[in-house]
Design a protein around this motif. Sequence first.
Motif, short mmCIF file in Angstrom:
data_model
loop_
_atom_site.label_atom_id
_atom_site.label_comp_id
_atom_site.label_asym_id
_atom_site.label_seq_id
_atom_site.Cartn_x
_atom_site.Cartn_y
_atom_site.Cartn_z
N THR A 172 0.86 -1.18 0.00
CA THR A 172 0.00 0.00 0.00
C THR A 172 0.90 1.24 0.00
O THR A 172 2.12 1.12 0.19
CB THR A 172 -0.90 0.02 1.24
OG1 THR A 172 -0.06 0.19 2.40
CG2 THR A 172 -1.71 -1.26 1.37
N PRO A 173 0.33 2.44 -0.18
CA PRO A 173 1.17 3.64 -0.11
C PRO A 173 1.95 3.76 1.20
O PRO A 173 3.10 4.18 1.20
CB PRO A 173 0.16 4.78 -0.27
CG PRO A 173 -0.92 4.19 -1.11
CD PRO A 173 -1.03 2.76 -0.66
N SER A 174 1.33 3.36 2.31
CA SER A 174 2.00 3.49 3.60
C SER A 174 3.10 2.45 3.81
O SER A 174 3.99 2.64 4.64
CB SER A 174 0.98 3.39 4.74
OG SER A 174 0.32 2.13 4.70
N SER A 175 3.06 1.34 3.06
CA SER A 175 4.07 0.29 3.23
C SER A 175 5.07 0.25 2.07
O SER A 175 5.91 -0.64 2.02
CB SER A 175 3.39 -1.08 3.35
OG SER A 175 2.78 -1.45 2.12
N SER A 176 4.98 1.21 1.16
CA SER A 176 5.84 1.20 -0.02
C SER A 176 7.29 1.52 0.34
O SER A 176 7.55 2.28 1.29
CB SER A 176 5.34 2.20 -1.06
OG SER A 176 5.36 3.51 -0.53
N PRO A 177 8.25 0.97 -0.38
CA PRO A 177 9.66 1.25 -0.08
C PRO A 177 10.04 2.67 -0.47
O PRO A 177 9.45 3.26 -1.37
CB PRO A 177 10.40 0.22 -0.96
CG PRO A 177 9.47 -0.06 -2.09
CD PRO A 177 8.08 0.02 -1.50
N LYS A 178 11.01 3.22 0.24
CA LYS A 178 11.50 4.56 -0.09
C LYS A 178 12.33 4.50 -1.37
O LYS A 178 13.05 3.54 -1.61
CB LYS A 178 12.34 5.11 1.06
CG LYS A 178 11.53 5.39 2.33
CD LYS A 178 12.40 6.01 3.41
CE LYS A 178 11.58 6.31 4.65
NZ LYS A 178 12.40 6.92 5.73
N THR A 179 12.20 5.54 -2.17
CA THR A 179 12.95 5.60 -3.43
C THR A 179 13.31 7.04 -3.75
O THR A 179 12.55 7.97 -3.42
CB THR A 179 12.14 4.98 -4.59
OG1 THR A 179 12.85 5.16 -5.81
CG2 THR A 179 10.78 5.65 -4.73
N GLU A 180 14.45 7.23 -4.40
CA GLU A 180 14.88 8.56 -4.84
C GLU A 180 14.29 8.90 -6.20
O GLU A 180 14.37 10.03 -6.65
CB GLU A 180 16.42 8.62 -4.91
CG GLU A 180 17.11 8.39 -3.57
CD GLU A 180 16.76 9.47 -2.56
OE1 GLU A 180 16.56 10.64 -2.98
OE2 GLU A 180 16.66 9.14 -1.36
N ASN A 181 13.70 7.89 -6.86
CA ASN A 181 13.08 8.10 -8.17
C ASN A 181 11.74 8.81 -7.97
O ASN A 181 10.80 8.25 -7.40
CB ASN A 181 12.87 6.74 -8.86
CG ASN A 181 12.36 6.88 -10.28
OD1 ASN A 181 11.48 7.67 -10.56
ND2 ASN A 181 12.93 6.10 -11.17
#
Length: 341
Positions: A237-246
């Motif tokens: 979900t949006p709250s569990s998504s991985p962090k990304t610099e993209n």
Amino acid sequence: MSIKANFRFVCFTAMLSAVVAVTGCSFIPKEEEVLMPPLVKPTKPTYELHEVKSGEMTKQIVGSAVFESTEVKYQEFRDVVGRIVAVNVKAGDTVKKGDVLIQLETEGLELNLKEKERDVEKAKLALDQAKLSRESQTMRLCMMELEIAEMKLADARKQLTQKTMVAEMDGLVTAVDAIKPDDLVQLNKPYVTIADPNKLRLSYTASNPSLVADVQVGMHVDVGLKAEKLTGKVVQTPSSSPKTENKQLAEKYSKSLYIQLDKLPQEPVMGLQVDITIVTEHKENVVKIPKAGLEQYLGRTFVKVLEGESVKEVDVEKGLETSNEVEIIRGLKEGQKVILQ
């Protein structure tokens, strides 16, 4: 004026006054009598009413999701820039690991590489000759020269390699940036996207992040694909998504759900759309009304109730909301008639 003419004028005036007095005539028009308006019976107001009832409510997401790969490589130039000489792939191409995707100008790096290869061979020959002489100091110096030459060769190979973008995995090219020969590339910008077509999941993207805010990892998903009825669960979900610099990927993650199917359809294809339904909340025996009956003003939440022939405003507390209905936790009871806007 003569005495005779004056006498005639006085006599005429007296006669005229006598006529006016007798007939009651006046040179001023008589004021008309004002008529009273007719009495109109006021019309009885009509309302669109809804009788308050209790029942079940289900909040759910219904939409279309797309098959996409769980293993994706976003290929970019990480350490060097330069002008493009050739773009060797397009969306839809199948590639193998190591295939050349984009070639940049090498600017004499091939010649530099050959020179460094030559220097290594010279250093090896010098070391062999030193070994024949058995002079330890000379041998040590020759070994150091060989190490330096090999380090410079490795650096030359790296510089040349960085000018070539090669596929980091087998897969299907799903996107290629709008680039052409002679364009100058940028660092850390994805130019080619490669996906494994054999590792799939479903991706659902909402128009607004708030629409998927209630979805949690592990929720059940019903999937419809033509005659097939499949099931799965939410894995991201949006709250569990991985962090990304993209930035593009981060924007997508902010309003997307990812679904893992219990089993793939008979012929899964990347990009294929399917219908999904996710129930986020379900309640039974709740008092509910259409959303058109709810009003909010200056912090108040209220409804208008018709009691006999009078309209009364009633403050309420709302609960579960769907696109069409709203649960009323406090303020209304079954049988009351709510005025719809």
